[in-house]
Design a protein around this motif. Structure first.
Motif, PDB file in Angstrom:
ATOM      1  N   SER A  39       0.807  -1.221   0.000  1.00  0.00           N
ATOM      2  CA  SER A  39       0.000   0.000   0.000  1.00  0.00           C
ATOM      3  C   SER A  39       0.841   1.272   0.000  1.00  0.00           C
ATOM      4  CB  SER A  39      -0.928   0.011   1.213  1.00  0.00           C
ATOM      5  OG  SER A  39      -0.153  -0.021   2.388  1.00  0.00           O
ATOM      6  N   LYS A  40       2.148   1.133   0.127  1.00  0.00           N
ATOM      7  CA  LYS A  40       3.017   2.308   0.190  1.00  0.00           C
ATOM      8  C   LYS A  40       3.723   2.534  -1.142  1.00  0.00           C
ATOM      9  CE  LYS A  40       3.857   2.369   5.119  1.00  0.00           C
ATOM     10  NZ  LYS A  40       4.858   2.394   6.165  1.00  0.00           N
ATOM     11  N   LEU A  41       4.235   3.746  -1.311  1.00  0.00           N
ATOM     12  CA  LEU A  41       4.926   4.089  -2.549  1.00  0.00           C
ATOM     13  C   LEU A  41       6.433   3.929  -2.447  1.00  0.00           C
ATOM     14  CD1 LEU A  41       2.953   7.314  -3.511  1.00  0.00           C
ATOM     15  CD2 LEU A  41       2.684   5.022  -4.440  1.00  0.00           C
ATOM     16  N   ASN A  42       7.004   4.193  -1.273  1.00  0.00           N
ATOM     17  CA  ASN A  42       8.453   4.224  -1.118  1.00  0.00           C
ATOM     18  C   ASN A  42       8.993   2.967  -0.449  1.00  0.00           C
ATOM     19  OD1 ASN A  42       8.458   6.835  -2.185  1.00  0.00           O
ATOM     20  ND2 ASN A  42       8.058   7.711  -0.167  1.00  0.00           N
ATOM     21  N   TYR A  43      10.206   2.625  -0.827  1.00  0.00           N
ATOM     22  CA  TYR A  43      10.887   1.471  -0.243  1.00  0.00           C
ATOM     23  C   TYR A  43      11.643   1.892   1.005  1.00  0.00           C
ATOM     24  CZ  TYR A  43      10.113  -1.572  -4.262  1.00  0.00           C
ATOM     25  OH  TYR A  43       9.544  -2.371  -5.225  1.00  0.00           O
ATOM     26  N   ASP A  44      11.720   0.988   1.981  1.00  0.00           N
ATOM     27  CA  ASP A  44      12.579   1.131   3.150  1.00  0.00           C
ATOM     28  C   ASP A  44      13.674   0.077   3.010  1.00  0.00           C
ATOM     29  OD1 ASP A  44      11.218   3.219   4.561  1.00  0.00           O
ATOM     30  OD2 ASP A  44       9.648   1.772   5.047  1.00  0.00           O
ATOM     31  N   THR A  45      14.668   0.127   3.888  1.00  0.00           N
ATOM     32  CA  THR A  45      15.826  -0.756   3.754  1.00  0.00           C
ATOM     33  C   THR A  45      16.108  -1.497   5.055  1.00  0.00           C
ATOM     34  OG1 THR A  45      16.774   0.816   2.189  1.00  0.00           O
ATOM     35  CG2 THR A  45      18.254  -0.819   3.089  1.00  0.00           C
ATOM     36  N   VAL A  46      16.428  -2.775   4.928  1.00  0.00           N
ATOM     37  CA  VAL A  46      16.899  -3.598   6.036  1.00  0.00           C
ATOM     38  C   VAL A  46      18.358  -3.914   5.734  1.00  0.00           C
ATOM     39  CG1 VAL A  46      16.736  -5.873   7.098  1.00  0.00           C
ATOM     40  CG2 VAL A  46      14.667  -4.610   6.580  1.00  0.00           C
ATOM     41  N   THR A  47      19.240  -3.649   6.686  1.00  0.00           N
ATOM     42  CA  THR A  47      20.661  -3.931   6.470  1.00  0.00           C
ATOM     43  C   THR A  47      21.071  -5.174   7.256  1.00  0.00           C
ATOM     44  OG1 THR A  47      21.258  -2.439   8.270  1.00  0.00           O
ATOM     45  CG2 THR A  47      21.247  -1.521   6.048  1.00  0.00           C
ATOM     46  N   PHE A  48      22.060  -5.891   6.719  1.00  0.00           N
ATOM     47  CA  PHE A  48      22.549  -7.109   7.356  1.00  0.00           C
ATOM     48  C   PHE A  48      23.956  -7.397   6.844  1.00  0.00           C
ATOM     49  CE2 PHE A  48      20.259  -8.126   3.528  1.00  0.00           C
ATOM     50  CZ  PHE A  48      21.063  -9.038   2.870  1.00  0.00           C
ATOM     51  N   ASN A  49      24.633  -8.318   7.496  1.00  0.00           N
ATOM     52  CA  ASN A  49      25.969  -8.750   7.062  1.00  0.00           C
ATOM     53  C   ASN A  49      25.828 -10.005   6.221  1.00  0.00           C
ATOM     54  OD1 ASN A  49      27.431  -6.737   8.408  1.00  0.00           O
ATOM     55  ND2 ASN A  49      27.313  -7.876  10.334  1.00  0.00           N
ATOM     56  N   GLY A  50      26.612 -10.132   5.179  1.00  0.00           N
ATOM     57  CA  GLY A  50      26.603 -11.337   4.361  1.00  0.00           C
ATOM     58  C   GLY A  50      26.037 -11.089   2.978  1.00  0.00           C
ATOM     59  N   LEU A  51      25.916 -12.206   2.220  1.00  0.00           N
ATOM     60  CA  LEU A  51      25.434 -12.124   0.841  1.00  0.00           C
ATOM     61  C   LEU A  51      23.927 -12.290   0.724  1.00  0.00           C
ATOM     62  CD1 LEU A  51      28.206 -14.293  -0.849  1.00  0.00           C
ATOM     63  CD2 LEU A  51      28.005 -11.800  -0.808  1.00  0.00           C
ATOM     64  N   HIS A  52      23.298 -12.840   1.762  1.00  0.00           N
ATOM     65  CA  HIS A  52      21.854 -13.063   1.732  1.00  0.00           C
ATOM     66  C   HIS A  52      21.315 -13.062   3.159  1.00  0.00           C
ATOM     67  CE1 HIS A  52      23.985 -16.960   1.586  1.00  0.00           C
ATOM     68  NE2 HIS A  52      23.204 -17.218   2.618  1.00  0.00           N
ATOM     69  N   ILE A  53      19.985 -12.991   3.257  1.00  0.00           N
ATOM     70  CA  ILE A  53      19.310 -13.017   4.552  1.00  0.00           C
ATOM     71  C   ILE A  53      18.183 -14.034   4.464  1.00  0.00           C
ATOM     72  CG2 ILE A  53      17.768 -11.107   3.926  1.00  0.00           C
ATOM     73  CD1 ILE A  53      17.841 -10.202   6.867  1.00  0.00           C
ATOM     74  N   SER A  54      17.958 -14.751   5.554  1.00  0.00           N
ATOM     75  CA  SER A  54      16.875 -15.730   5.538  1.00  0.00           C
ATOM     76  C   SER A  54      15.535 -14.999   5.638  1.00  0.00           C
ATOM     77  CB  SER A  54      17.019 -16.722   6.700  1.00  0.00           C
ATOM     78  OG  SER A  54      16.727 -16.089   7.925  1.00  0.00           O
ATOM     79  N   LEU A  55      14.499 -15.627   5.125  1.00  0.00           N
ATOM     80  CA  LEU A  55      13.165 -15.032   5.161  1.00  0.00           C
ATOM     81  C   LEU A  55      12.734 -14.773   6.600  1.00  0.00           C
ATOM     82  CD1 LEU A  55      10.605 -14.161   3.666  1.00  0.00           C
ATOM     83  CD2 LEU A  55       9.817 -16.528   3.810  1.00  0.00           C
ATOM     84  N   TYR A  56      13.055 -15.690   7.494  1.00  0.00           N
ATOM     85  CA  TYR A  56      12.698 -15.533   8.905  1.00  0.00           C
ATOM     86  C   TYR A  56      13.335 -14.277   9.495  1.00  0.00           C
ATOM     87  CZ  TYR A  56      12.382 -16.446  13.894  1.00  0.00           C
ATOM     88  OH  TYR A  56      12.147 -16.327  15.236  1.00  0.00           O
ATOM     89  N   ASP A  57      14.642 -14.084   9.231  1.00  0.00           N
ATOM     90  CA  ASP A  57      15.336 -12.909   9.764  1.00  0.00           C
ATOM     91  C   ASP A  57      14.804 -11.611   9.154  1.00  0.00           C
ATOM     92  OD1 ASP A  57      16.925 -14.445  11.427  1.00  0.00           O
ATOM     93  OD2 ASP A  57      18.534 -14.648   9.941  1.00  0.00           O
TER      94      ASP A  57
END
Length: 170
Positions: A10-28
């Motif tokens: 429902s929103k127009l703009n993206y937010d960002t989640v930062t993490f270490n590594g090449l990928h993140i698990s769906l749970y995290d």
């Protein structure tokens, strides 16, 4: 630092989640989004879909590559339940066996089928459209003249339930 861009559908703009590594698990990813957005985990679950491929991530162990963009939808905590409701269209004409909609089957009609049935049952040339009755809100009573026939051109429904036309039209 790696990141995944997310936005609620429902929103127009993206937010960002930062993490270490090449990928993140769906749970995290879900856990971080719930934390960042201050959502109550008991009220809803999150449905995560890849913004480019429209692939839905369902396994909590699924790995989402860095710099991906995802669409987030909140769904009820128990998940979306399939309904068994059947929509039946009433017609003024008898229904033939070939055009029988959902009288005997439990499968719901598609939108295209509903539109087709609606147009089929509403293309009678003998049927007159129902006149639209306007309300006289905002027009002072002193500028209105009461009429007996509601089909009079320009007739409006007053707050007292009577019909009137503007005196300028009379």
């Amino acid at each position: 630092m790696s990141c995944v861009h997310y936005k609620f559908s429902s929103k127009l703009n993206y937010d960002t989640v930062t993490f270490n590594g090449l990928h993140i698990s769906l749970y995290d990813l879900k856990r971080q989004i719930i934390s960042r957005e201050k959502l109550k985990a008991a009220n809803c679950a999150l449905q995560i879909t890849n913004a480019q491929t429209k692939e839905e991530y369902t396994d909590d162990n699924a790995l989402i590559p860095r710099n991906s963009s995802v669409i987030v939808r909140r769904i009820p905590a128990g998940g979306v339940k399939a309904t068994s409701k059947t929509y039946v269209i009433s017609r003024s004409e008898p229904v033939s066996a070939s055009s029988k909609a959902t009288d005997d089957s439990s499968a719901p009609l598609s939108l295209a089928q509903l539109i087709k049935v609606y147009l089929y049952s509403h293309q009678d040339k003998n049927v007159e459209p129902v006149p639209r009755i306007k309300k006289s809100t905002g027009i002072p009573r002193s500028f209105m003249m009461e009429v007996k026939d509601p089909t009079t051109k320009g007739a409006m429904l007053t707050s007292t339930g009577k019909y009137a036309i503007p005196t300028i039209s009379a």
